[in-house]
Design an enzyme around this catalytic site. Structure first.
Site, PDB file in Angstrom:
ATOM      1  N   PRO A 128       0.822  -1.219   0.000  1.00 12.90           N
ATOM      2  CA  PRO A 128       0.000   0.000   0.000  1.00 12.90           C
ATOM      3  C   PRO A 128       0.850   1.262   0.000  1.00 12.90           C
ATOM      4  CG  PRO A 128       0.227  -0.788   2.235  1.00 12.90           C
ATOM      5  CD  PRO A 128       0.990  -1.761   1.356  1.00 12.90           C
ATOM      6  N   GLY A 132      -8.632  -6.658   4.594  1.00 15.53           N
ATOM      7  CA  GLY A 132      -9.745  -5.758   4.346  1.00 15.53           C
ATOM      8  C   GLY A 132      -9.579  -4.423   5.043  1.00 15.53           C
ATOM      9  N   CYS A 186      -4.279   0.975   9.384  1.00 17.34           N
ATOM     10  CA  CYS A 186      -5.691   0.609   9.218  1.00 17.34           C
ATOM     11  C   CYS A 186      -6.347   0.175  10.524  1.00 17.34           C
ATOM     12  CB  CYS A 186      -5.842  -0.485   8.169  1.00 17.34           C
ATOM     13  SG  CYS A 186      -4.887  -1.975   8.504  1.00 17.34           S
ATOM     14  N   GLU A 241     -14.343   4.810   7.136  1.00 23.87           N
ATOM     15  CA  GLU A 241     -12.912   4.742   7.450  1.00 23.87           C
ATOM     16  C   GLU A 241     -12.240   6.038   7.029  1.00 23.87           C
ATOM     17  OE1 GLU A 241      -9.217   1.604   7.002  1.00 23.87           O
ATOM     18  OE2 GLU A 241     -10.534   1.898   5.276  1.00 23.87           O
ATOM     19  N   TYR A 267     -15.389 -12.830   8.198  1.00 22.05           N
ATOM     20  CA  TYR A 267     -16.184 -11.606   8.309  1.00 22.05           C
ATOM     21  C   TYR A 267     -15.866 -10.640   7.162  1.00 22.05           C
ATOM     22  CZ  TYR A 267     -16.346 -13.031  13.285  1.00 22.05           C
ATOM     23  OH  TYR A 267     -16.485 -13.710  14.469  1.00 22.05           O
TER      24      TYR A 267
END
Length: 495
Positions: A116, A217, A250, A339, A423
């Site tokens: 990232p 995620g 994150c 977010e 999830y």
């Protein structure tokens, strides 16, 4: 003849994979002590270059703070290394003498690593270390906006590894990052496993590649503040966590959910420790720039409160550490509920822990399922209820979620890649480490006999023989049952 950029990028991927394959076959034959020496050298190099690489990341991406980028690099060099240095990853790694099962570690081969832009250098350092610890090669696909610092981080790791005895060609970083290059890397027959950290689209592409993949995620992390919490301590930890590297990890806090009974105390303490509360007009202006469509605005990510305020056309004090907006709704139409990888927080008020529970689930379902949740409080029954009910893989208690989630202030495995489980459509809920990059073979010795089942035909024959020998022309049901039980018992004794 000059190749166009797409073809050049694809050709580079194929060349790197071929080199990595040959190098990995050599690495696979090394001993545990040789592997450990290589990883130790990589950790030392990461520590030595932590500040320089952190500065490169901030300069190139515009995200975060140099001092905090350095700390993230040092976290990999020290905490991650300390957690994995004694891990057995070569040969027979475990023996169960009771069950007589041996476990043998086998590397997966070549790891394709997607990096990232928010945490480029620390993620490259981390993935290189865990890949070589598990005797794998790694080919890195950096984010285009973090190309130079990712390449330099990979070069530092490669030089240190080769100096310590690793075969050349184990670590590569693409020079022409693009969707086409990443696609070729993830789908190529020589790639064995994908380790993807990035946006939702990239992680989805990894899972759609047909290769085994660990994806990560998004983390829309809610933090519940129960009335039993030590409020000054909770605020200190939350702000320390949320302001670290301007919120680019994150696992950082995204929304505070507070009991009505302690809201006034919390708000006063937040203000005392440097939080700036947006009024209605300011909230609308800041909210208008937080997102683009249903995603984050990259021009806001990892920026200071003052820069974000300036982009929104408002002015906030120079000592403002974080921007806070009171919110009551959750959804894409409410940008503060999403977010925000920046020093911006939403604040929700609830009547009790049951309502707080539902609000936290709403926030996770909006965009953080399976990632991380925080709770501050001293009531263990409430903490247990949150742990049992919440769809989050990490329930972080009385510490900042940024640091607790990655294992810096908790006993969780230190990692820069945090799984979200089923999830979040991930294959694991673990903090990723070298054991996730290994195939475990099992040598199992026979320790018990299978019970032989009686042959029905033989039973019938023996019953018939018994009847004939008894010269009985008629026989009762009980007598037949007794004869069959006797025969089966005899057979059992002979098996």
């Amino acid at each position: 003849m000059k190749l166009d950029s797409d073809l050049q990028a694809i050709q580079e991927v194929r060349h790197f994979l071929q080199e990595a394959k040959a190098a990995q076959k050599q690495l696979e034959k090394m001993t545990q002590s040789q592997i450990d020496a290589i990883v130790a050298a990589m950790a030392q190099a990461a520590e030595s270059e932590a500040e320089r690489l952190g500065a490169m990341a901030v300069e190139e991406t515009g995200f975060g703070k140099v001092a905090d980028k350095k700390e993230k690099n040092l976290f990999v060099a020290r905490e991650v290394y300390s957690a994995i240095k004694d891990m057995q990853t070569v040969g027979i790694i475990r023996k169960d003498d009771v069950k007589q099962v041996w476990e043998i570690a086998q590397p997966v081969g070549i790891v394709a690593a997607i990096i990232p832009s928010t945490n480029p250098t620390s993620t490259v350092l981390f993935k290189c270390m865990i890949a070589l610890k598990s005797r794998n090669a790694i080919v890195i696909s950096p984010h285009p906006s973090a190309l130079r610092c990712s390449q330099e981080s990979a070069a530092v790791m490669r030089a240190a590894a080769e100096k310590a005895g690793a075969p050349p060609g184990l670590i590569h970083c693409l020079s022409f990052p693009s969707l086409e290059a990443s696609g070729e890397l993830m789908k190529h027959k020589l790639t064995d496993l994908i380790l993807a950290t990035g946006g939702t689209a990239m992680v989805k592409a990894a899972y759609s590649s047909g290769k085994p993949a660990y994806g990560v995620g998004p983390g829309n992390v809610p933090v519940y503040i129960h009335q039993s919490a030590n409020i000054p301590r909770a605020v200190h930890l939350i702000l320390q966590s949320k302001t670290f590297d301007y919120g680019t990890i994150c696992a950082s806090e995204q929304a505070l959910v507070v009991d009505q009974a302690v809201k006034a105390e919390l708000v006063a303490e937040l203000k005392r420790q440097g939080a700036y509360f947006l009024n209605t007009e300011e909230k609308e202006k800041v909210g208008s720039i937080l997102t683009i469509g249903k995603g984050m605005n990259p021009n806001v990510v990892g920026r200071s409160p003052q820069v974000i305020a300036g982009k929104a056309g408002i002015i906030v004090p120079e000592n403002a550490r974080v921007l806070v907006a009171e919110e009551s709704e959750v959804g894409h139409a409410y940008p503060f509920s999403m977010e925000k990888l920046s020093p911006v927080l939403a604040l929700y008020t609830v009547s009790d822990w049951q309502e707080g529970c539902h609000r936290c689930i709403d926030l996770l379902e909006l965009g953080g399922l399976g990632h991380t949740l925080g709770i501050h409080g001293e009531d263990l029954s409430i903490i247990e209820a949150f742990g049992l009910e919440k769809p989050a893989s990490r329930i972080v208690v009385n510490t900042g979620t940024t640091f607790g989630g990655i294992g810096a202030t908790t006993g969780i495995m230190p990692s820069m890649t945090l799984g979200c489980g089923s999830y979040g459509n991930n294959i694991t809920s673990d903090n990723i480490s070298p054991q996730h990059l290994l195939n475990i073979k099992r040598v199992a010795f026979g320790i018990k006999e299978m019970r032989a089942e009686p042959d029905t035909n033989r039973v019938v024959a023996l019953v018939a023989e018994s009847l004939e020998s008894s010269n009985k022309l008629s026989i009762t049901r009980d007598e037949v049952a007794q004869i069959i039980k006797s025969v089966l018992s005899e057979m059992q004794l002979h098996t």
